[in-house]
Scaffold this motif. Structure first.
Motif, short mmCIF file in Angstrom:
data_model
loop_
_atom_site.label_atom_id
_atom_site.label_comp_id
_atom_site.label_asym_id
_atom_site.label_seq_id
_atom_site.Cartn_x
_atom_site.Cartn_y
_atom_site.Cartn_z
N ILE A 168 -44.66 -33.76 6.80
CA ILE A 168 -44.01 -33.01 7.88
C ILE A 168 -42.92 -32.15 7.26
CG2 ILE A 168 -42.71 -33.19 10.02
CD1 ILE A 168 -43.99 -36.01 10.34
N ASN A 169 -42.98 -30.86 7.47
CA ASN A 169 -42.01 -29.93 6.90
C ASN A 169 -40.65 -30.04 7.60
OD1 ASN A 169 -43.85 -28.85 5.04
ND2 ASN A 169 -44.62 -27.39 6.56
N VAL A 170 -39.58 -29.93 6.80
CA VAL A 170 -38.21 -29.93 7.34
C VAL A 170 -37.38 -28.87 6.62
CG1 VAL A 170 -38.14 -32.34 8.10
CG2 VAL A 170 -37.53 -31.77 5.75
N SER A 171 -36.35 -28.38 7.29
CA SER A 171 -35.43 -27.42 6.66
C SER A 171 -34.09 -27.47 7.38
CB SER A 171 -36.00 -26.00 6.72
OG SER A 171 -36.17 -25.58 8.06
N GLY A 172 -33.04 -27.06 6.69
CA GLY A 172 -31.72 -27.07 7.29
C GLY A 172 -30.65 -26.67 6.30
N LYS A 173 -29.39 -27.01 6.63
CA LYS A 173 -28.28 -26.62 5.78
C LYS A 173 -27.10 -27.56 5.99
CE LYS A 173 -25.83 -22.54 4.13
NZ LYS A 173 -25.70 -21.07 4.22
N VAL A 174 -26.32 -27.74 4.94
CA VAL A 174 -25.11 -28.56 5.01
C VAL A 174 -24.04 -27.79 5.78
CG1 VAL A 174 -23.31 -29.72 3.68
CG2 VAL A 174 -25.65 -29.68 2.83
N SER A 175 -23.36 -28.47 6.69
CA SER A 175 -22.31 -27.82 7.47
C SER A 175 -21.11 -27.49 6.60
CB SER A 175 -21.86 -28.73 8.62
OG SER A 175 -21.14 -29.83 8.10
N ASP A 176 -20.32 -26.49 7.02
CA ASP A 176 -19.10 -26.15 6.28
C ASP A 176 -17.89 -26.80 6.94
OD1 ASP A 176 -19.01 -24.68 8.59
OD2 ASP A 176 -18.68 -22.74 7.63
N LYS A 177 -18.14 -27.76 7.83
CA LYS A 177 -17.05 -28.46 8.51
C LYS A 177 -16.84 -29.83 7.86
CE LYS A 177 -17.99 -26.18 12.93
NZ LYS A 177 -18.35 -26.37 14.37
N SER A 178 -15.77 -30.48 8.27
CA SER A 178 -15.46 -31.80 7.74
C SER A 178 -15.55 -32.82 8.87
CB SER A 178 -14.05 -31.78 7.15
OG SER A 178 -13.67 -33.04 6.70
N PRO A 179 -16.26 -33.94 8.68
CA PRO A 179 -16.97 -34.34 7.47
C PRO A 179 -18.29 -33.61 7.31
CG PRO A 179 -17.29 -35.98 9.18
CD PRO A 179 -16.31 -34.99 9.72
N ARG A 180 -18.77 -33.55 6.08
CA ARG A 180 -20.01 -32.84 5.79
C ARG A 180 -21.22 -33.51 6.47
NH1 ARG A 180 -18.41 -27.97 4.06
NH2 ARG A 180 -17.22 -28.07 2.14
N THR A 181 -22.11 -32.70 7.00
CA THR A 181 -23.35 -33.21 7.58
C THR A 181 -24.49 -32.27 7.23
OG1 THR A 181 -22.15 -34.14 9.46
CG2 THR A 181 -24.51 -33.92 9.71
N LEU A 182 -25.57 -32.82 6.74
CA LEU A 182 -26.79 -32.05 6.50
C LEU A 182 -27.69 -32.25 7.72
CD1 LEU A 182 -29.02 -30.53 4.94
CD2 LEU A 182 -29.55 -32.69 3.78
N THR A 183 -27.99 -31.16 8.41
CA THR A 183 -28.86 -31.21 9.59
C THR A 183 -30.17 -30.51 9.26
OG1 THR A 183 -26.94 -31.14 11.06
CG2 THR A 183 -29.09 -30.63 12.03
N MET A 184 -31.29 -31.21 9.48
CA MET A 184 -32.60 -30.64 9.22
C MET A 184 -33.48 -30.79 10.46
SD MET A 184 -33.57 -31.50 5.27
CE MET A 184 -33.63 -33.27 5.51
N VAL A 185 -34.28 -29.76 10.71
CA VAL A 185 -35.19 -29.76 11.85
C VAL A 185 -36.61 -29.63 11.34
CG1 VAL A 185 -35.84 -28.56 13.99
CG2 VAL A 185 -33.42 -28.71 13.33
N THR A 186 -37.54 -30.34 11.94
CA THR A 186 -38.94 -30.28 11.51
C THR A 186 -39.56 -28.94 11.92
OG1 THR A 186 -39.59 -31.41 13.55
CG2 THR A 186 -39.29 -32.75 11.60
N GLY A 187 -40.69 -28.62 11.28
CA GLY A 187 -41.35 -27.34 11.52
C GLY A 187 -41.67 -27.09 12.98
N LYS A 188 -42.07 -28.13 13.71
CA LYS A 188 -42.41 -27.97 15.13
C LYS A 188 -41.18 -28.08 16.03
CE LYS A 188 -47.18 -29.59 14.68
NZ LYS A 188 -48.19 -30.59 15.15
N GLY A 189 -40.04 -28.41 15.44
CA GLY A 189 -38.80 -28.47 16.22
C GLY A 189 -38.65 -29.69 17.10
N THR A 190 -39.48 -30.69 16.91
CA THR A 190 -39.43 -31.88 17.77
C THR A 190 -38.59 -33.01 17.17
OG1 THR A 190 -41.50 -32.67 16.81
CG2 THR A 190 -41.65 -31.37 18.83
N GLU A 191 -38.13 -32.84 15.93
CA GLU A 191 -37.30 -33.85 15.28
C GLU A 191 -36.06 -33.21 14.67
OE1 GLU A 191 -41.06 -36.64 13.83
OE2 GLU A 191 -39.59 -35.92 12.38
N GLU A 192 -34.96 -33.93 14.74
CA GLU A 192 -33.71 -33.47 14.16
C GLU A 192 -33.12 -34.60 13.32
OE1 GLU A 192 -30.29 -30.43 15.77
OE2 GLU A 192 -31.04 -31.98 17.12
#
Length: 311
Positions: free
Chosen positions: A241-265
């Motif tokens: 299952i493909n995923v992609s995202g980015k690390v936030s520039d806020k504190s505390p750091r969080t990496l958020t990734m969403v699946t290709g179909k957008g049904t998972e976070e």
């Protein structure tokens, strides 16, 4: 000299002395207040400048590691920020920490003059055995080999050499016994060399008493962009299952990734206000939605899982 005993004179003299002392006190008070008013903005400005510098330093550091390519783009290495002594040249890279005594050296060269990886393995095994001790050895003929032990200085070494597309690639770290936990963490990142911007994580999704082993294969960049995929361990990697995202520039750091179909976070949380770590245990949660539209609309997820992942 009888006038000195005159009560009126003595009273006037006392009054003059008191007035003089009062004037001195008032003058000193004005001088103090004037200095405080003048220096307070400077002090506040200095404190504000220091706070802004610290905040800027924290906000600009996304990961607890750096990613660099050698000048000829033959390989990519990922290494902890504390390895701050850096030297790069075509086909070669060296990063180290002077105070910890941890050293990482990576090289690439044309494989045309060497019959195969097994020849390099035998040569290195002999050399390392003569100059120190070899406690672990592994050869996957035609692909790569690994040697580990202690060198002539008594420091731990871990060497990996890879044969790939007409080149040999070598990466080695040495470190004192006292820093073994840090050295072991670096060794884990060698698994994808010569493309060490690829991160492999494994662990379990947990919902109630149910667990679901998963494996992630992710490509990371310096700015915190992440892409890749994951699969359930019971399935083949091709069924991912493909995923992609980015690390936030806020504190505390969080990496958020969403699946290709957008049904998972997926939310990978940092344990501190500093950069996100890939050298320690990662924890977080995964939310599953009925559809991408439902997720974007802010509806509640249909399922929620927690997870723990390691390299």
């Amino acid at each position: 000299m009888e006038y000195l005993r005159d009560p009126d004179y003595s009273s006037n003299q006392t009054r003059d002395v008191l007035i003089s002392i009062g004037c001195l006190i008032v003058s000193a008070l004005f001088l103090y207040l004037g200095f405080s008013v003048d220096s307070a903005p400077k002090k506040n400005k200095q404190q504000k400048g220091l706070a802004e510098a610290v905040q800027a330093s924290t906000s600009s550091t996304v990961w607890d590691f750096k990613i660099r390519k050698d000048p000829t783009n033959l390989f990519t290495i990922r290494y902890p920020n504390y390895l701050n002594s850096e030297s790069f040249s075509p086909g070669s890279a060296r990063v180290k920490s002077e105070d910890k005594g941890i050293d990482v050296v990576a090289k690439a060269w044309d494989a045309g003059d060497v019959p195969g990886i097994s020849v390099l393995y035998e040569d290195e095994l002999k050399t390392r055995s003569e100059s120190g001790t070899v406690s672990y050895k592994y050869l996957k003929d035609g692909d790569y080999f690994v040697l580990s032990g202690k060198n002539e200085s008594g420091n731990i070494f871990y060497l990996k050499e890879v044969s790939k597309e007409g080149y040999f690639y070598s990466i080695e770290t040495t470190y004192p016994e006292i820093h073994k936990p840090a050295g072991d963490a670096i060794v884990k990142s060698f698994s994808t060399f010569p493309e060490m911007n690829i991160v492999r994580l494994s662990g379990e999704l947990v919902q109630g008493s149910s667990t679901y082993p998963v494996i992630f294969k992710l490509s990371v960049t310096d700015d915190g962009t992440v892409s890749g995929y994951y699969w359930y361990k019971k399935n083949k990697e091709s069924n991912h299952i493909n995923v992609s995202g980015k690390v936030s520039d806020k504190s505390p750091r969080t990496l958020t990734m969403v699946t290709g179909k957008g049904t998972e976070e997926w939310f990978f949380s940092s344990n501190s206000s500093g950069p996100l770590s890939m050298y320690s245990e990662l924890r977080g949660k995964m939310l599953k939605y009925e559809s991408n539209e439902s997720r974007l609309a802010g509806n509640s997820p249909t399922k929620e899982y927690t997870f723990t992942l390691n390299q």
